[in-house]
Design a protein around this motif. Structure first.
Motif, PDB file in Angstrom:
ATOM      1  N   ALA A 205       0.834  -1.200   0.000  1.00 30.92           N
ATOM      2  CA  ALA A 205       0.000   0.000   0.000  1.00 30.92           C
ATOM      3  C   ALA A 205       0.872   1.254   0.000  1.00 30.92           C
ATOM      4  O   ALA A 205       0.567   2.237  -0.699  1.00 30.92           O
ATOM      5  N   ALA A 206       1.953   1.228   0.769  1.00 32.76           N
ATOM      6  CA  ALA A 206       2.859   2.373   0.804  1.00 32.76           C
ATOM      7  C   ALA A 206       3.507   2.606  -0.555  1.00 32.76           C
ATOM      8  O   ALA A 206       3.661   3.751  -0.998  1.00 32.76           O
ATOM      9  N   VAL A 207       3.909   1.530  -1.228  1.00 34.61           N
ATOM     10  CA  VAL A 207       4.498   1.665  -2.568  1.00 34.61           C
ATOM     11  C   VAL A 207       3.495   2.305  -3.519  1.00 34.61           C
ATOM     12  O   VAL A 207       3.840   3.214  -4.290  1.00 34.61           O
ATOM     13  N   ALA A 208       2.245   1.851  -3.476  1.00 32.58           N
ATOM     14  CA  ALA A 208       1.220   2.404  -4.353  1.00 32.58           C
ATOM     15  C   ALA A 208       1.022   3.906  -4.096  1.00 32.58           C
ATOM     16  O   ALA A 208       0.945   4.709  -5.036  1.00 32.58           O
ATOM     17  N   VAL A 209       0.967   4.288  -2.815  1.00 36.08           N
ATOM     18  CA  VAL A 209       0.783   5.708  -2.471  1.00 36.08           C
ATOM     19  C   VAL A 209       1.987   6.534  -2.908  1.00 36.08           C
ATOM     20  O   VAL A 209       1.846   7.634  -3.461  1.00 36.08           O
ATOM     21  N   LEU A 210       3.189   6.006  -2.681  1.00 39.47           N
ATOM     22  CA  LEU A 210       4.394   6.741  -3.056  1.00 39.47           C
ATOM     23  C   LEU A 210       4.513   6.883  -4.573  1.00 39.47           C
ATOM     24  O   LEU A 210       4.985   7.913  -5.072  1.00 39.47           O
ATOM     25  N   LEU A 211       4.100   5.863  -5.309  1.00 36.53           N
ATOM     26  CA  LEU A 211       4.085   5.995  -6.768  1.00 36.53           C
ATOM     27  C   LEU A 211       3.120   7.096  -7.192  1.00 36.53           C
ATOM     28  O   LEU A 211       3.404   7.877  -8.105  1.00 36.53           O
ATOM     29  N   TYR A 212       1.983   7.167  -6.536  1.00 34.28           N
ATOM     30  CA  TYR A 212       1.019   8.232  -6.818  1.00 34.28           C
ATOM     31  C   TYR A 212       1.648   9.598  -6.560  1.00 34.28           C
ATOM     32  O   TYR A 212       1.555  10.510  -7.395  1.00 34.28           O
ATOM     33  N   ARG A 213       2.268   9.744  -5.394  1.00 33.13           N
ATOM     34  CA  ARG A 213       2.876  11.020  -5.044  1.00 33.13           C
ATOM     35  C   ARG A 213       4.024  11.379  -5.991  1.00 33.13           C
ATOM     36  O   ARG A 213       4.150  12.524  -6.441  1.00 33.13           O
ATOM     37  N   LEU A 214       4.852  10.398  -6.285  1.00 32.59           N
ATOM     38  CA  LEU A 214       6.042  10.660  -7.098  1.00 32.59           C
ATOM     39  C   LEU A 214       5.671  11.002  -8.534  1.00 32.59           C
ATOM     40  O   LEU A 214       6.130  12.009  -9.097  1.00 32.59           O
ATOM     41  N   VAL A 215       4.833  10.173  -9.147  1.00 35.98           N
ATOM     42  CA  VAL A 215       4.422  10.424 -10.530  1.00 35.98           C
ATOM     43  C   VAL A 215       3.606  11.711 -10.604  1.00 35.98           C
ATOM     44  O   VAL A 215       3.761  12.501 -11.548  1.00 35.98           O
ATOM     45  N   GLY A 216       2.754  11.956  -9.599  1.00 32.96           N
ATOM     46  CA  GLY A 216       1.983  13.190  -9.587  1.00 32.96           C
ATOM     47  C   GLY A 216       2.863  14.410  -9.464  1.00 32.96           C
ATOM     48  O   GLY A 216       2.642  15.430 -10.148  1.00 32.96           O
ATOM     49  N   ARG A 217       3.887  14.338  -8.636  1.00 36.59           N
ATOM     50  CA  ARG A 217       4.790  15.471  -8.453  1.00 36.59           C
ATOM     51  C   ARG A 217       5.593  15.741  -9.713  1.00 36.59           C
ATOM     52  O   ARG A 217       5.827  16.899 -10.080  1.00 36.59           O
ATOM     53  N   TRP A 218       6.035  14.689 -10.403  1.00 42.82           N
ATOM     54  CA  TRP A 218       6.901  14.876 -11.566  1.00 42.82           C
ATOM     55  C   TRP A 218       6.141  15.170 -12.856  1.00 42.82           C
ATOM     56  O   TRP A 218       6.740  15.601 -13.839  1.00 42.82           O
ATOM     57  N   THR A 219       4.840  14.896 -12.876  1.00 46.62           N
ATOM     58  CA  THR A 219       4.062  15.181 -14.081  1.00 46.62           C
ATOM     59  C   THR A 219       3.034  16.288 -13.866  1.00 46.62           C
ATOM     60  O   THR A 219       2.639  16.951 -14.821  1.00 46.62           O
ATOM     61  N   GLY A 220       2.600  16.469 -12.618  1.00 46.38           N
ATOM     62  CA  GLY A 220       1.547  17.434 -12.344  1.00 46.38           C
ATOM     63  C   GLY A 220       0.186  16.976 -12.821  1.00 46.38           C
ATOM     64  O   GLY A 220      -0.763  17.764 -12.857  1.00 46.38           O
ATOM     65  N   LYS A 221       0.049  15.705 -13.152  1.00 48.55           N
ATOM     66  CA  LYS A 221      -1.206  15.182 -13.709  1.00 48.55           C
ATOM     67  C   LYS A 221      -1.813  14.147 -12.755  1.00 48.55           C
ATOM     68  O   LYS A 221      -1.215  13.097 -12.507  1.00 48.55           O
ATOM     69  N   GLU A 222      -3.001  14.436 -12.272  1.00 49.33           N
ATOM     70  CA  GLU A 222      -3.659  13.534 -11.340  1.00 49.33           C
ATOM     71  C   GLU A 222      -4.018  12.208 -12.006  1.00 49.33           C
ATOM     72  O   GLU A 222      -3.924  11.150 -11.393  1.00 49.33           O
ATOM     73  N   ALA A 223      -4.435  12.267 -13.267  1.00 47.95           N
ATOM     74  CA  ALA A 223      -4.817  11.040 -13.972  1.00 47.95           C
ATOM     75  C   ALA A 223      -3.626  10.094 -14.112  1.00 47.95           C
ATOM     76  O   ALA A 223      -3.753   8.879 -13.947  1.00 47.95           O
ATOM     77  N   THR A 224      -2.461  10.642 -14.430  1.00 44.80           N
ATOM     78  CA  THR A 224      -1.263   9.814 -14.547  1.00 44.80           C
ATOM     79  C   THR A 224      -0.848   9.266 -13.185  1.00 44.80           C
ATOM     80  O   THR A 224      -0.433   8.106 -13.064  1.00 44.80           O
ATOM     81  N   ALA A 225      -0.967  10.101 -12.147  1.00 39.55           N
ATOM     82  CA  ALA A 225      -0.651   9.643 -10.796  1.00 39.55           C
ATOM     83  C   ALA A 225      -1.580   8.508 -10.389  1.00 39.55           C
ATOM     84  O   ALA A 225      -1.145   7.511  -9.785  1.00 39.55           O
ATOM     85  N   ARG A 226      -2.865   8.637 -10.718  1.00 35.23           N
ATOM     86  CA  ARG A 226      -3.819   7.586 -10.364  1.00 35.23           C
ATOM     87  C   ARG A 226      -3.538   6.312 -11.163  1.00 35.23           C
ATOM     88  O   ARG A 226      -3.765   5.201 -10.674  1.00 35.23           O
TER      89      ARG A 226
END
Length: 456
Positions: free
Chosen positions: A130-151
């Motif tokens: 679960a932590a990996v999934a959340v961190l991937l969301y945060r990391l991808v969201g931070r580096w792309t600025g796109k919520e859809a990509t983060a999700r």
């Protein structure tokens, strides 16, 4: 795992420290669904050897005993190897303490139901996933600025079958360390990264592979910051042994076994330690000892190469360096076991979603090969049903010993070892050359479109 690649140029992406998309109700639904799948599989599955080791280690710690010894089966609780003693978990004391605490908790609230114990012992790897999934969301969201990509990243790991099997079914806890590695990409300072690496070593020593990269990329006194990462597990271990009055008799042997590896696995090591070559190569004095430490100079060299990318501080360069070191380690470790691929898959997912969607075909080949090896090596998943009945392990042992199935299985695993080794060599080459859209060597056609598709 589904991918939504981001074609935004590097210069237009948010800075590494920029806040990413806010956590949404949709993200909660995805995360909770992934956890629910894992929980549903947790209490009645487990690897007959590894999970049995967790059980016996937890039992020893719960009774206040130094776990670093060999332990007999536990009546009414053990799932396999009823006529053998088994060693404890061969790690520093963090995870034995976790297992002991969970076992102790079960003794109080479990009502003697062994499936409740199995459920509890699966919670650390599930929390790690679960932590990996959340961190991937945060990391991808931070580096792309796109919520859809983060999700998309969140869903990718939440519903990633390979991770589900390793964590919730097998019971391996590498997801905890994968989360710490991803965390190093989100923190702001060098010292924070070293603390996370140190915690990773305390949990499972593998994050030590990144210390040469850190030291070689730093300048001046910062080159010594890696000592913080070394101090954390050393001081943590000493504190635990002092607090619980444990002796140091077997901890050194356990640490050596982890640093060396045990041979076998899904790379070239599985070939040289196989029934075909081991009888010949074992006659060469100290050959296996030398080969078991090839990973040490290999990760130092990889760290030296990746240092300039890492030193830039650019997200793509930092990720590229981590991917190179990770893949070189996987290729050279004396025994590449299924759980170690989680480290590559998590970092690869970020690379595919943020920087290089054209690498999805190569990542898919690695995933397919690792998944097929996982199935063949564990008798198509039957082995994981060991908690249900002692007859399961007896059946899989007999199946592996069968003249026909056993021989087919052995040669199938050898073929997979060749294919995995070749593919990992190409992965290393891809990161060295920064190839944005490599055509997998195992493909017969010579070109592929670098468009959206399936990611690790």
């Amino acid at each position: 795992m589904p991918s939504e690649p981001d074609a935004t140029p590097e210069r237009a992406r948010p800075a590494p420290g920029a806040p990413g998309p806010r956590w949404s109700s949709a993200a909660w639904k995805v995360l909770l669904a992934g956890i629910a799948i894992r929980e549903a599989l947790s209490f009645w599955t487990g690897h007959p050897y590894d999970f049995e080791v967790w059980i016996r280690t937890g039992h020893a710690v719960a009774l206040g005993i130094n776990p670093y010894a060999f332990w007999p089966p536990i009546p009414g609780v053990s799932i396999a190897y009823y006529d053998q003693t088994l060693p404890s978990a061969a790690y520093l004391p963090f995870y034995p303490l976790v297992l002991g605490g969970l076992y102790r908790f079960w003794m109080v609230v479990g009502g003697g139901n062994r499936f409740v114990l199995y459920f509890l012992l699966k919670q650390p790897p599930i929390v790690g996933d679960a932590a990996v999934a959340v961190l991937l969301y945060r990391l991808v969201g931070r580096w792309t600025g796109k919520e859809a990509t983060a999700r998309s990243a969140l869903a990718a790991w939440s519903f990633f079958p390979y991770a589900i099997v390793i964590s919730a079914v097998w019971g391996q806890f590498d997801s905890l360390v994968v989360a710490l590695v991803l965390g190093t990409l989100l923190v702001r300072t060098d010292l924070e990264r070293q603390l996370l690496y140190g915690l990773g070593i305390f949990v499972k020593w593998i994050t030590v592979i990144f210390l040469p990269l850190e030291a070689l990329a730093a300048r001046g006194v910062r080159r010594l910051y890696f000592l913080v990462a070394v101090a954390v597990p050393v001081l943590g271990t000493l504190a635990v042994f002092y607090a619980f009055h444990w002796g140091f008799t077997n901890i050194a042997a356990a640490s050596v076994s982890q640093s060396r590896g045990g041979g076998g696995g899904m790379s070239w090591v599985g070939i040289v330690t196989s029934f075909l070559l081991n009888p010949i190569l074992s006659r060469v004095p100290y050959l296996d000892l030398a080969l078991s430490y090839v990973w040490v100079p290999a990760v130092v060299i990889a760290g030296a190469i990746g240092a300039r990318w890492f030193r830039s501080g650019a997200p793509e360069g930092v990720l590229r360096a981590l991917l190179l070191v990770t893949t070189v380690f996987l290729l050279t470790r004396w025994g590449l076991y299924e759980q170690y691929l989680l480290y590559l898959f998590a970092l690869f997912a970020v690379d595919l979603l943020v920087f290089h969607p054209g690498r999805r075909a190569l990542a898919a080949v690695v995933l397919v090969l690792a998944s097929v090896f996982l199935l063949f090596n564990n008798d198509f998943g039957i082995r994981f049903l060991a908690p249900l009945s002692p007859s399961v392990t007896a059946f899989t042992d007999a199946l592996d010993a069968n003249a026909t199935f056993g021989l087919v299985r052995a040669y199938a695993l050898l073929v997979l070892c060749v294919l995995v080794t070749v593919t990992l060599v190409q992965v290393v080459r891809t990161f060295l050359r920064d190839d944005p859209a490599p055509v997998p060597w195992l493909y017969f056609r010579r070109s592929m479109p670098a468009t959206a598709g399936t990611a690790v």
